[in-house]
Design an enzyme around this catalytic site. Structure first.
Site, PDB file in Angstrom:
ATOM      1  N   ASN A 106       0.932  -1.254   0.031  1.00  0.00           N
ATOM      2  CA  ASN A 106       0.157   0.244   0.055  1.00  0.00           C
ATOM      3  C   ASN A 106       0.874   1.227  -0.194  1.00  0.00           C
ATOM      4  OD1 ASN A 106      -2.337   1.462   0.282  1.00  0.00           O
ATOM      5  ND2 ASN A 106      -1.980   1.776   2.374  1.00  0.00           N
ATOM      6  N   HIS A 108       0.873   5.046   1.244  1.00  0.00           N
ATOM      7  CA  HIS A 108       0.175   5.886   2.212  1.00  0.00           C
ATOM      8  C   HIS A 108       0.760   7.435   2.391  1.00  0.00           C
ATOM      9  CE1 HIS A 108      -2.127   6.918   5.714  1.00  0.00           C
ATOM     10  NE2 HIS A 108      -1.143   7.225   6.351  1.00  0.00           N
ATOM     11  N   SER A 135       4.950   6.748   2.414  1.00  0.00           N
ATOM     12  CA  SER A 135       5.459   5.685   2.610  1.00  0.00           C
ATOM     13  C   SER A 135       4.668   4.460   1.881  1.00  0.00           C
ATOM     14  CB  SER A 135       5.053   5.186   4.153  1.00  0.00           C
ATOM     15  OG  SER A 135       5.623   6.181   5.073  1.00  0.00           O
ATOM     16  N   ASP A 144      -2.781   0.802   7.942  1.00  0.00           N
ATOM     17  CA  ASP A 144      -1.510   1.357   7.577  1.00  0.00           C
ATOM     18  C   ASP A 144      -0.311   1.174   8.709  1.00  0.00           C
ATOM     19  OD1 ASP A 144      -2.532   2.712   5.708  1.00  0.00           O
ATOM     20  OD2 ASP A 144      -3.630   4.002   7.104  1.00  0.00           O
TER      21      ASP A 144
HETATM   22  C1  GAR Z   1      -2.470   9.189  -2.876  1.00  0.00           C
HETATM   23  O1  GAR Z   1      -2.071  10.403  -2.292  1.00  0.00           O
HETATM   24  C2  GAR Z   1      -2.291   7.775  -1.838  1.00  0.00           C
HETATM   25  O2  GAR Z   1      -1.253   8.006  -1.053  1.00  0.00           O
HETATM   26  C3  GAR Z   1      -3.695   8.185  -1.065  1.00  0.00           C
HETATM   27  O3  GAR Z   1      -4.534   8.385  -1.844  1.00  0.00           O
HETATM   28  C4  GAR Z   1      -3.861   8.949  -2.825  1.00  0.00           C
HETATM   29  C5  GAR Z   1      -4.397   8.547  -4.202  1.00  0.00           C
HETATM   30  O4  GAR Z   1      -4.180   9.107  -5.389  1.00  0.00           O
HETATM   31  N1  GAR Z   1      -3.741   6.936  -0.279  1.00  0.00           N
HETATM   32  C6  GAR Z   1      -4.633   6.950   0.859  1.00  0.00           C
HETATM   33  O5  GAR Z   1      -4.823   8.041   1.465  1.00  0.00           O
HETATM   34  C7  GAR Z   1      -4.749   5.658   1.468  1.00  0.00           C
HETATM   35  N2  GAR Z   1      -5.258   5.706   2.840  1.00  0.00           N
HETATM   36  P1  GAR Z   1      -4.011   8.494  -7.141  1.00  0.00           P
HETATM   37  O6  GAR Z   1      -5.452   7.869  -7.155  1.00  0.00           O
HETATM   38  O7  GAR Z   1      -3.970   9.514  -7.654  1.00  0.00           O
HETATM   39  O8  GAR Z   1      -2.858   7.388  -6.891  1.00  0.00           O
END
Ligand code: GAR
Length: 209
Positions: A106, A108, A135, A144
């Protein structure tokens, strides 16, 4: 090449970064499926246009275990041996997670173990941190919480809002995710490698008979 299924819920910019990194001839993985719990997720259109198989199933009205089972069936049908969660905003059932332990990553948007969960950038700013960041970690049953395999700090600038900061952290995410995934799939999974990678991790191994 290792076969990777990417699960998304939204824009899918991390999925796109993983996909385009995989176009390199010597990239050790390929993306075999992009799955989503939201049929309207923007990233699905991109994946389709790039010739990647997609699977979308809305979670509304379904039990978590049922929805997870359907996602997992699609992942298995695609022949994936790794799952990369990339903005997949669903908590997965412990059964699903345990079957993929060591093979599910994942990304995060914080420097874990700080700021698990949501609103990570606002929380880093409120705390007066000099840096936010991202991360990549192995997924375990706790949210997480799995072993962190890679991190990139990103400076918080005067005048930043959570949104401007999130935008810069995304640049770092795109670099970090493919690098860490390449690293993971290039090595045979072993407790020794994990220990070296994550440092003093309390792994309790069963005693030999
Ligand atoms: C990213 O910033 C990722 O780190 C976050 O959502 C966004 C997705 O963007 N993930 C979380 O918050 C997970 N808890 P994307 O769809 O453009 O890759």
């Amino acid at each position: 090449r290792a076969k990777v299924a990417v699960l998304i819920s939204g824009t899918g910019s991390n999925m796109a970064a993983l996909l385009y990194a995989s176009r390199r001839e010597d990239c050790p993985y390929e993306i075999v499926l992009v799955g989503s719990n939201d049929p309207a997720a923007k990233g699905l259109k991109l994946a389709e246009a790039e010739g990647v198989a997609t699977f979308a199933l809305p979670h509304k009205g379904m039990k978590r275990a049922e929805h997870d089972a359907a996602m997992e069936a699609a992942v298995l049908k695609a022949g994936a041996d790794y799952i990369a969660l990339a903005g997949y905003m669903r908590i997965l059932s412990p059964e699903f997670v345990s079957r993929w332990e060591g093979h599910m990553l994942n990304i995060h948007p914080s420097l874990l173990p700080k700021y698990k969960g949501l609103d990570t950038h606002a929380r880093a700013m409120e705390a007066g941190d000099s840096h936010a960041g991202c991360s990549v970690h192995l997924v375990t049953a706790e949210l997480d919480d799995g072993p962190v395999l890679g991190q990139t700090p990103v400076a918080i600038l005067p005048g930043d809002t959570p949104e401007t900061l999130a935008g810069r952290v995304l640049y770092a995410e795109h670099q970090l995710y493919s690098r860490t995934l390449e690293d993971l799939v290039s090595r045979p999974f072993s407790a020794d490698w994990l220990l070296e990678k994550v440092g003093a991790l309390a792994l309790s191994l069963p005693e030999a008979e």
